[in-house]
Motif scaffolding. Structure first.
Motif, PDB file in Angstrom:
ATOM      1  N   SER A 108       0.771  -1.148  -0.108  1.00  0.00           N
ATOM      2  CA  SER A 108       0.207   0.096   0.097  1.00  0.00           C
ATOM      3  C   SER A 108       0.914   1.317  -0.090  1.00  0.00           C
ATOM      4  O   SER A 108       0.332   2.337  -0.462  1.00  0.00           O
ATOM      5  CB  SER A 108      -0.845   0.200   1.276  1.00  0.00           C
ATOM      6  OG  SER A 108      -1.724  -1.033   1.114  1.00  0.00           O
ATOM      7  N   ASN A 109       2.112   0.912   0.201  1.00  0.00           N
ATOM      8  CA  ASN A 109       3.092   2.150   0.378  1.00  0.00           C
ATOM      9  C   ASN A 109       4.072   2.558  -0.569  1.00  0.00           C
ATOM     10  O   ASN A 109       4.877   3.057  -1.183  1.00  0.00           O
ATOM     11  CB  ASN A 109       3.735   2.435   1.483  1.00  0.00           C
ATOM     12  CG  ASN A 109       2.763   2.872   2.782  1.00  0.00           C
ATOM     13  OD1 ASN A 109       2.376   3.913   2.913  1.00  0.00           O
ATOM     14  ND2 ASN A 109       2.489   1.938   3.637  1.00  0.00           N
ATOM     15  N   GLN A 110       3.622   1.471  -1.729  1.00  0.00           N
ATOM     16  CA  GLN A 110       4.632   1.248  -2.848  1.00  0.00           C
ATOM     17  C   GLN A 110       4.570   2.897  -3.719  1.00  0.00           C
ATOM     18  O   GLN A 110       3.704   3.549  -4.006  1.00  0.00           O
ATOM     19  CB  GLN A 110       4.238   0.275  -3.901  1.00  0.00           C
ATOM     20  CG  GLN A 110       5.107   0.012  -5.199  1.00  0.00           C
ATOM     21  CD  GLN A 110       5.032  -1.342  -5.650  1.00  0.00           C
ATOM     22  OE1 GLN A 110       4.331  -2.001  -5.239  1.00  0.00           O
ATOM     23  NE2 GLN A 110       5.877  -1.508  -6.708  1.00  0.00           N
ATOM     24  N   GLY A 111       5.964   3.225  -4.023  1.00  0.00           N
ATOM     25  CA  GLY A 111       5.945   4.235  -4.749  1.00  0.00           C
ATOM     26  C   GLY A 111       6.673   5.169  -3.800  1.00  0.00           C
ATOM     27  O   GLY A 111       7.386   6.542  -4.380  1.00  0.00           O
ATOM     28  N   LEU A 112       6.612   4.991  -2.668  1.00  0.00           N
ATOM     29  CA  LEU A 112       7.252   5.880  -1.433  1.00  0.00           C
ATOM     30  C   LEU A 112       8.762   5.636  -1.261  1.00  0.00           C
ATOM     31  O   LEU A 112       8.868   4.145  -1.083  1.00  0.00           O
ATOM     32  CB  LEU A 112       6.379   5.875  -0.129  1.00  0.00           C
ATOM     33  CG  LEU A 112       6.939   6.937   0.755  1.00  0.00           C
ATOM     34  CD1 LEU A 112       7.107   8.285   0.342  1.00  0.00           C
ATOM     35  CD2 LEU A 112       6.135   6.594   1.914  1.00  0.00           C
ATOM     36  N   VAL A 113       9.562   6.246  -1.164  1.00  0.00           N
ATOM     37  CA  VAL A 113      11.073   5.796  -0.779  1.00  0.00           C
ATOM     38  C   VAL A 113      11.688   6.999   0.004  1.00  0.00           C
ATOM     39  O   VAL A 113      11.677   8.180  -0.345  1.00  0.00           O
ATOM     40  CB  VAL A 113      11.973   5.847  -2.306  1.00  0.00           C
ATOM     41  CG1 VAL A 113      13.453   5.498  -1.773  1.00  0.00           C
ATOM     42  CG2 VAL A 113      11.332   4.774  -2.980  1.00  0.00           C
ATOM     43  N   ILE A 114      12.141   6.643   1.159  1.00  0.00           N
ATOM     44  CA  ILE A 114      12.436   7.528   2.154  1.00  0.00           C
ATOM     45  C   ILE A 114      13.985   7.010   2.591  1.00  0.00           C
ATOM     46  O   ILE A 114      14.313   6.145   3.087  1.00  0.00           O
ATOM     47  CB  ILE A 114      11.640   7.420   3.652  1.00  0.00           C
ATOM     48  CG1 ILE A 114      10.231   8.033   3.122  1.00  0.00           C
ATOM     49  CG2 ILE A 114      12.297   8.317   4.548  1.00  0.00           C
ATOM     50  CD1 ILE A 114       9.211   7.920   4.173  1.00  0.00           C
TER      51      ILE A 114
END
Length: 157
Positions: A108-114
């Protein structure tokens, strides 16, 4: 037992080729209250129970206590966790005297890179590579405990 870190968004995949190691992480939250976060994490073949306190006003510093626990017990505890179980690949990249942990979120958080950089003192000088972008330290929507409640895919950009 005090964690000091800075968080950044990542603007390219250059970190992948620079990483000296990576790990698959699954984690959930038994409690995600801002005053006390209780996390269960399985990283590859090791498991941990972590308790974190409230962040300071800048979001850089907070109490953190962590203990390794047996992986079978962690798997059972994950079943008791709140709504969303997070999954990510963590890349470890050396920069100067620091190690940057880059989390590529899945599900569900795919695409977020921190990118997170743990430091010794709040005013430590950090060599920030060009692939590290906007600083989001202290923005609670980027806290893992909040991503489990309000996943990246639900954000209105």
């Amino acid at each position: 037992m005090i964690e000091i870190e800075r968080k950044y968004l990542v603007n390219s995949k250059d970190y992948r080729s620079l990483a000296f190691s990576k790990s698959h992480i699954v984690q959930g939250f038994l409690n995600s209250h801002p005053d006390r976060v209780v996390r269960i994490r399985i990283a590859d073949d090791k498991a941990f129970l972590t308790v974190k306190g409230r962040s300071n006003s800048a979001g850089t510093t907070r109490f953190e206590w962590e203990k390794e626990i047996p992986t079978p017990e962690a798997k059972l505890l994950l079943e008791l966790c709140e709504k969303e179980i997070l999954e990510k690949i963590r890349y470890f990249v050396r920069t100067g005297t620091h190690i940057i942990e880059v989390d590529e979120f899945l599900g569900s958080n795919q695409g977020l890179v921190i990118a997170e950089i743990e430091i010794e003192k709040e005013d430590d000088n950090i060599e920030v590579p060009s692939w590290v972008g906007l600083e989001v330290t202290g923005d609670i929507k980027y806290y893992n405990s909040q991503l489990s409640k309000s996943p990246f895919k639900e954000w209105k950009v």
